[in-house]
Enzyme design. Structure first.
Site, PDB file in Angstrom:
ATOM      1  N   PHE A  79      24.973  20.311 -79.981  1.00 35.19           N
ATOM      2  CA  PHE A  79      23.997  20.672 -78.623  1.00 35.19           C
ATOM      3  C   PHE A  79      24.058  22.006 -78.267  1.00 35.19           C
ATOM      4  O   PHE A  79      24.728  22.903 -77.764  1.00 35.19           O
ATOM      5  CB  PHE A  79      25.791  20.581 -77.163  1.00 35.19           C
ATOM      6  CG  PHE A  79      25.554  18.478 -77.547  1.00 35.19           C
ATOM      7  CD1 PHE A  79      24.379  17.879 -78.039  1.00 35.19           C
ATOM      8  CD2 PHE A  79      26.726  18.270 -76.508  1.00 35.19           C
ATOM      9  CE1 PHE A  79      24.810  16.754 -77.592  1.00 35.19           C
ATOM     10  CE2 PHE A  79      26.903  16.837 -76.596  1.00 35.19           C
ATOM     11  CZ  PHE A  79      25.553  15.926 -76.653  1.00 35.19           C
TER      12      PHE A  79
ATOM     13  N   LYS B 128      23.329   6.421 -73.426  1.00 37.16           N
ATOM     14  CA  LYS B 128      22.406   6.503 -75.131  1.00 37.16           C
ATOM     15  C   LYS B 128      22.969   6.233 -75.789  1.00 37.16           C
ATOM     16  O   LYS B 128      24.687   6.887 -75.659  1.00 37.16           O
ATOM     17  CB  LYS B 128      21.679   7.646 -74.768  1.00 37.16           C
ATOM     18  CG  LYS B 128      21.431   7.842 -76.566  1.00 37.16           C
ATOM     19  CD  LYS B 128      19.981   8.816 -76.666  1.00 37.16           C
ATOM     20  CE  LYS B 128      19.118   9.549 -77.320  1.00 37.16           C
ATOM     21  NZ  LYS B 128      18.923  10.085 -77.532  1.00 37.16           N
TER      22      LYS B 128
ATOM     23  N   ASN C 112      20.733   6.707 -80.703  1.00 37.54           N
ATOM     24  CA  ASN C 112      20.494   8.281 -81.261  1.00 37.54           C
ATOM     25  C   ASN C 112      20.576   8.588 -82.914  1.00 37.54           C
ATOM     26  O   ASN C 112      20.101   7.364 -83.287  1.00 37.54           O
ATOM     27  CB  ASN C 112      22.081   9.052 -81.120  1.00 37.54           C
ATOM     28  CG  ASN C 112      21.660   9.977 -80.660  1.00 37.54           C
ATOM     29  OD1 ASN C 112      21.294  10.808 -81.240  1.00 37.54           O
ATOM     30  ND2 ASN C 112      22.593  11.037 -79.768  1.00 37.54           N
TER      31      ASN C 112
ATOM     32  N   ASN D 206      19.682  16.732 -88.723  1.00 34.75           N
ATOM     33  CA  ASN D 206      19.880  18.098 -87.523  1.00 34.75           C
ATOM     34  C   ASN D 206      21.849  17.424 -86.963  1.00 34.75           C
ATOM     35  O   ASN D 206      22.413  16.347 -86.972  1.00 34.75           O
ATOM     36  CB  ASN D 206      19.533  17.469 -86.306  1.00 34.75           C
ATOM     37  CG  ASN D 206      20.148  17.131 -85.231  1.00 34.75           C
ATOM     38  OD1 ASN D 206      20.882  17.449 -85.027  1.00 34.75           O
ATOM     39  ND2 ASN D 206      19.542  16.107 -85.013  1.00 34.75           N
TER      40      ASN D 206
ATOM     41  N   ASN E  37      27.152  15.224 -83.364  1.00 27.84           N
ATOM     42  CA  ASN E  37      27.467  16.651 -83.634  1.00 27.84           C
ATOM     43  C   ASN E  37      28.355  17.500 -83.351  1.00 27.84           C
ATOM     44  O   ASN E  37      29.037  19.110 -83.248  1.00 27.84           O
ATOM     45  CB  ASN E  37      26.277  17.349 -83.869  1.00 27.84           C
ATOM     46  CG  ASN E  37      25.065  17.055 -85.063  1.00 27.84           C
ATOM     47  OD1 ASN E  37      25.732  16.412 -85.941  1.00 27.84           O
ATOM     48  ND2 ASN E  37      24.176  16.818 -84.274  1.00 27.84           N
ATOM     49  N   THR E  38      29.100  16.703 -82.039  1.00 20.73           N
ATOM     50  CA  THR E  38      29.775  17.409 -81.098  1.00 20.73           C
ATOM     51  C   THR E  38      31.742  16.355 -81.605  1.00 20.73           C
ATOM     52  O   THR E  38      31.480  15.001 -81.310  1.00 20.73           O
ATOM     53  CB  THR E  38      29.937  17.520 -79.833  1.00 20.73           C
ATOM     54  OG1 THR E  38      28.981  17.929 -80.007  1.00 20.73           O
ATOM     55  CG2 THR E  38      31.588  17.120 -78.626  1.00 20.73           C
TER      56      THR E  38
ATOM     57  N   SER F 118      26.008  11.358 -79.802  1.00 18.01           N
ATOM     58  CA  SER F 118      25.632  12.565 -81.028  1.00 18.01           C
ATOM     59  C   SER F 118      26.832  13.104 -81.489  1.00 18.01           C
ATOM     60  O   SER F 118      27.238  12.999 -81.455  1.00 18.01           O
ATOM     61  CB  SER F 118      25.644  13.647 -80.108  1.00 18.01           C
ATOM     62  OG  SER F 118      23.812  13.620 -79.343  1.00 18.01           O
TER      63      SER F 118
HETATM   64  C1  LIG Z   1      16.746  17.774 -83.976  1.00 13.13           C
HETATM   65  C2  LIG Z   1      17.019  16.563 -82.794  1.00 13.13           C
HETATM   66  C3  LIG Z   1      17.695  16.963 -82.016  1.00 13.13           C
HETATM   67  C4  LIG Z   1      18.002  16.654 -81.728  1.00 13.13           C
HETATM   68  N1  LIG Z   1      18.719  16.028 -80.155  1.00 13.13           N
HETATM   69  C5  LIG Z   1      19.099  15.007 -79.514  1.00 13.13           C
HETATM   70  C6  LIG Z   1      20.486  15.854 -78.430  1.00 13.13           C
HETATM   71  O1  LIG Z   1      20.831  17.164 -77.644  1.00 13.13           O
HETATM   72  N2  LIG Z   1      20.611  14.533 -77.324  1.00 13.13           N
HETATM   73  C7  LIG Z   1      20.142  13.539 -77.850  1.00 13.13           C
HETATM   74  O2  LIG Z   1      21.008  12.579 -77.127  1.00 13.13           O
HETATM   75  N3  LIG Z   1      19.679  13.234 -78.786  1.00 13.13           N
HETATM   76  C8  LIG Z   1      19.418  14.072 -79.359  1.00 13.13           C
HETATM   77  N4  LIG Z   1      18.467  13.843 -80.146  1.00 13.13           N
HETATM   78  C9  LIG Z   1      17.648  12.557 -80.819  1.00 13.13           C
HETATM   79  C10 LIG Z   1      17.012  11.981 -80.180  1.00 13.13           C
HETATM   80  O3  LIG Z   1      16.809  11.823 -79.240  1.00 13.13           O
HETATM   81  C11 LIG Z   1      16.709  10.681 -81.100  1.00 13.13           C
HETATM   82  O4  LIG Z   1      17.370   9.405 -80.278  1.00 13.13           O
HETATM   83  C12 LIG Z   1      16.377  10.326 -82.482  1.00 13.13           C
HETATM   84  O5  LIG Z   1      16.103  11.626 -83.113  1.00 13.13           O
HETATM   85  C13 LIG Z   1      15.932   9.209 -82.811  1.00 13.13           C
HETATM   86  O6  LIG Z   1      14.485   9.112 -82.345  1.00 13.13           O
HETATM   87  P1  LIG Z   1      13.190   9.644 -83.592  1.00 13.13           P
HETATM   88  O7  LIG Z   1      13.664   8.809 -84.914  1.00 13.13           O
HETATM   89  O8  LIG Z   1      12.444   9.418 -82.990  1.00 13.13           O
HETATM   90  O9  LIG Z   1      13.416  11.077 -83.940  1.00 13.13           O
HETATM   91  C14 LIG Z   1      17.968  14.407 -81.698  1.00 13.13           C
HETATM   92  C15 LIG Z   1      16.831  14.440 -82.491  1.00 13.13           C
HETATM   93  C16 LIG Z   1      17.137  15.624 -83.275  1.00 13.13           C
HETATM   94  C17 LIG Z   1      15.792  15.278 -84.680  1.00 13.13           C
END
Ligand SMILES: Cc1cc2nc3c(=O)[nH]c(=O)nc-3n(C[C@H](O)[C@H](O)[C@H](O)COP(=O)(O)O)c2cc1C
Length: 365
Positions: free
Chosen positions: A115, A215, A244, A111, A176-177, A174
């Site tokens: 934000f 985080k 993350n 992704n 992406n910022t 994150s």
């Molecule tokens: C579509 C998407 C959006 C995410 N948005 C955020 C976010 O806004 N803030 C954040 O701290 N992590 C975000 N994450 C990261 C997740 O919270 C998590 O740390 C990461 O996906 C790893 O866990 P997973 O393998 O179970 O998905 C996002 C992940 C995905 C897939």
């Protein structure tokens, strides 16, 4: 029962849709389809962490319910806690679509949402409207892309959300910022945490001491991790979330075309790296605070591996996409079975039991 039915009906449809449309549909379904309250979790699954009593250790990771639209419906799916956000002070659109990609055969997601957020005022109003509804809801906070004072954004969010947040997650990870992850570097992190914790003190008379978690990215170099843990300890943060999404692309990825998309990779291909970083963090924290393990949890065995690497609680997001809602109760059943096999009456004694061994292995590729 309801969850199984919902899963069987919706998963083929969801997989056929564009991933972002599927996500919007899932949020809509959770808003309008009544989910009955699940039976209480068995006492053995309870976890005390950050001064809070979690009914079970399986949480929904940030990013699913960015705008706090459906936290109570998500709790009723059986999660022990739900983290909403990332919330930014002002609304922002995020990056242009497409910005969310499913790597089907890898069971991963990339992704670069950036934000996308309705803004703090909207999320705050929704959380305030919950009133005294029980259940642990964490608020994940971040800075606006164009903010002139990013640390100030975090501090303001802590002050305004303190009355409605069970805990805060300071998201500096994150990808992406642009520049956000630089806040993990020593001087910037020291300043950021000082301002966040000061804001918490300002809010304390109204809200009590809301726990603050940090985080981090799984891509930190180990010397930067030394600094991050040291600074977190100095400021007495309540915990860390590891971590993350990754900007790395493991050589084992099968969907090579999609793998070249810019953004953060999550899900099964992230599991090894995130679990290694979790163990590295656990040995550095030396019990000063507890950890949440996230990245590739999609089953009982992966959740147990996180706990043994050092997690007191786990979170997942991508596992839900590929395994469906049933994964939550499946993990809880497997955790109970593991406790029974080990003649243990709580998960706490398993936490970090493999951390030293994991940190001695060769680095995951
Ligand atoms: C579509 C998407 C959006 C995410 N948005 C955020 C976010 O806004 N803030 C954040 O701290 N992590 C975000 N994450 C990261 C997740 O919270 C998590 O740390 C990461 O996906 C790893 O866990 P997973 O393998 O179970 O998905 C996002 C992940 C995905 C897939």
């Amino acid at each position: 029962m309801v969850i199984g039915f919902f899963d069987r009906l919706s998963r083929p449809l969801m997989r056929a849709l564009d991933p972002e449309d599927a996500h919007a549909l899932a949020i809509k379904a959770l808003r309008y389809v009544p989910v009955p309250r699940p039976p209480a979790d068995p006492g053995e699954l309870a976890v005390r962490a950050f001064g809070l009593n979690f009914p079970n250790p399986v949480g929904l990771a940030a990013g699913f319910d960015k705008n706090a639209q459906v936290p109570d419906a998500l709790l009723r799916l059986g999660f022990g806690f739900v983290e909403v956000g990332t919330v930014t002070p002002l609304p922002q659109a995020g990056n242009p679509r497409p910005r969310l990609f499913r790597l089907e055969s890898d069971e991963g997601v990339i992704n670069r949402l950036g934000f996308n957020c309705e803004g703090a005022a909207v999320a705050l109003r929704r959380l305030a409207a919950r009133g005294n509804e029980s259940g642990i809801i964490g608020v994940n906070i971040g800075a606006n892309r164009d903010s002139a004072d990013r640390a100030g954004d975090y501090a303001r969010l802590v002050e305004s959300f303190a009355p409605v947040a069970c805990y805060f997650t300071v998201n500096v990870s994150s990808p992406n910022t642009p520049g956000l992850r630089d806040l993990q570097q020593a001087t910037a992190l020291d300043d950021l945490l000082a301002r966040v914790l000061d804001a918490r003190e300002q809010a304390r008379p109204r809200s009590g001491p809301v726990p603050v978690l940090l985080k981090i990215a799984p891509d930190l170099a180990l010397n930067d991790l030394d600094d991050a843990v040291g600074i977190a300890r100095k400021h007495r943060v309540d915990g860390m979330i590891v971590g993350n999404t990754t900007i790395a692309r493991p050589g084992s990825l099968r969907e090579r075309n999609k793998a070249s998309e810019t953004g953060g990779l999550s899900g099964r291909p992230l599991f090894k790296l995130a679990t290694r970083m979790l163990a590295e963090t656990f040995v550095r924290a030396e019990g000063a605070f507890l950890l949440i393990g996230v990245g590739g949890v999609d089953s009982g065995p992966t959740a147990i591996a996180k706990i043994k690497a050092g997690a007191s609680l786990v979170q997942l997001y991508t596992g839900l996409v590929f395994r469906g809602l049933g994964v939550v109760s499946e993990i809880k059943t497997d955790l109970l079975a593991a406790l029974k096999r080990g003649h243990r009456n709580s998960l706490a004694s398993m936490v970090g039991s493999d951390a030293a061994d994991i940190t001695a292995e060769s680095w995951p590729g």
